[in-house]
Write a protein that holds these residues in place. Structure first.
Motif, short mmCIF file in Angstrom:
data_model
loop_
_atom_site.label_atom_id
_atom_site.label_comp_id
_atom_site.label_asym_id
_atom_site.label_seq_id
_atom_site.Cartn_x
_atom_site.Cartn_y
_atom_site.Cartn_z
N LYS A 58 0.84 -1.22 0.00
CA LYS A 58 0.00 0.00 0.00
C LYS A 58 0.86 1.25 0.00
CE LYS A 58 -4.13 -1.62 2.30
NZ LYS A 58 -4.53 -2.00 3.62
N GLU A 59 1.93 1.21 0.82
CA GLU A 59 2.82 2.39 0.89
C GLU A 59 3.45 2.66 -0.46
OE1 GLU A 59 5.12 3.80 4.14
OE2 GLU A 59 4.85 1.89 5.20
N ASP A 110 0.89 4.04 -2.95
CA ASP A 110 0.62 5.46 -2.72
C ASP A 110 1.80 6.33 -3.16
OD1 ASP A 110 -1.82 4.80 -1.74
OD2 ASP A 110 -1.24 4.92 0.38
N LEU A 129 1.61 6.87 -6.81
CA LEU A 129 0.29 7.30 -7.28
C LEU A 129 0.43 8.48 -8.24
CD1 LEU A 129 -2.50 6.18 -6.57
CD2 LEU A 129 -2.68 7.95 -4.82
#
Lengths: 271, 271
Positions: B262-263, B266, B269
């Motif tokens: 997830k890190e 992001d 992104l």
């Protein structure tokens, strides 16, 4: 300034890329990560060939001094060397994330790693399912999730790459409790130990995943020109053979092989 | 004598390993395979850097002259250069099998390839299911098997690496029928084209695999220090962006990402 995260490849000091070697030569400090894998040559060979002093980093050093390395990278060129590809395993994603959060420029230099080099065995990388790790069983801890994952792969006619556990510079629980830095001898799981653990799982879970006739391929020191072995056969045969020193890996083959896979399997058949 | 099958890695002439470069320097003849992938630099850069004349081999040459190359390897040192890792894709297993059948000594020099270098995007290689190829749709040939494979991966919470089609030096059916060696311009499937084809499959098969909200990562020229892009987002956003020139690849993410994934997602992104 910059953190170079450089893959060393799989064999010896000459498996680094030209780009990687040039960046090491430009670096102010060079670290070598030595707790997730091992190069097949001593650190001194690297130092001689790269003409640089290399600081070996074990797990404790990396965990306690990661910030120090990153702080150095703010004003210096730091190389962080990793056997194989630096981001093939999960361990080194953390240091890169931390560096980027500190606005340190990070450059990753890729290289060969086990997960792609096994293409040499002739099983097609497209036909592999999830890779599994087989951890050393301990007296009171015998996780079997790798067995379930192999079952899913077999049910979908996928090969499974089994990466076998390595224990480098580990302490016993007793020594950790007593805060003693006494390390156990390094251990590297062998093909035989892996087959024993797979057989243990089969005997407990009985899902007909592992039989004596299961086709598999033993992979020894892939990428090493002198010690590499690729030997195919059923698990009963593979268990009976003698291999070169680890690192060992094991491929559990899909039930149905494609024509070219069959040819490779037969070429590497234990005789 | 010997056939060296040498991976060039992913970026430029300096991504070869020291070992690979030394073997090229020792070789009597050097071939470069140029029909399954492309290096991001012209052949001339390689010739200058390796100080060797390099013979580019297209698919027709390789198919018609493979025996000639192997016969040369009986008495000479021959290097056969491949972008990435030489055995990451399936194409070059055949020449090695043929060489071994002729008792020619074969040495494989591994290197980085897309299937392991994508670790840089932060998605864990352990969490990938089967890799898929997305082939260019033609007017009367629109295979959708890649869509079904992505569905299996998503159902098992695996990421999918989608390798996008490349067409190098191909002839139209008309020119093949007329036996004319007139080649079409090279084409490299883009992220946008891949998303269009995925959407086409979704509209036909309606299994809710591909939606505008599906999380994915665009991978552009991985391994190139100057042109590499890694951009995460949903498919709607990724389709709207402009990217550097191909090669492009696409990762369809597993529905549930681990914390560190997830890190990374992001961090990459699209903004």
């Amino acid at each position: 300034m910059v953190l170079y995260v450089i893959g060393l490849g799989l064999g010896d000091e000459k498996d680094i890329t030209i780009k990687g070697k040039e960046l090491i030569e430009e670096s102010d400090v060079v670290y070598l990560e030595s707790y997730t894998s091992v190069l097949f040559v001593p650190k001194e060979n690297l130092e001689k060939f790269y003409k640089k002093k290399i600081i070996e980093v074990d797990r404790i050093f990396a965990e306690e001094n990661c910030e120090q390395i990153l702080n150095e990278a703010k004003s210096k060129k730091i190389s962080f060397l990793v056997v194989g590809d630096p981001l093939c395993a999960t361990t080194h994603h953390d240091i890169i994330l931390r560096a980027k959060k500190k606005n340190i420029n990070v450059q990753v230099i890729h290289n060969a790693c086990i997960m792609s080099a096994i293409g040499e065995c002739g099983m097609q990388l497209y036909n592999f399912g999830q890779t599994v790790s087989i951890p050393y069983f301990e007296e009171n801890y015998k996780p079997t999730s790798f067995y379930e994952k192999i079952k899913i792969n077999i049910d979908n006619n996928f090969h499974t790459l089994c990466l076998l556990d390595i224990k480098i510079k580990e302490r016993t629980i007793e020594n950790i409790m007593k805060n003693k830095n006494i390390y156990e001898p390094s251990r590297f799981m062998t093909i035989q130990e892996a087959i024993d653990q797979l057989t243990y799982c089969e005997n407990i879970l009985k899902k007909n995943v592992i039989t004596e006739n299961t086709l598999a391929i033993a992979i020894v020191q892939i990428g090493s020109l002198s010690n590499q072995q690729i030997i195919s056969g059923n698990l009963l045969t593979l268990k009976s053979l003698h291999y070169n020193e680890p690192l060992h890996s094991l491929i559990i083959c899909a039930p149905n092989l494609h024509d070219i896979e069959k040819e490779y399997f037969d070429m590497y058949l234990s005789t």
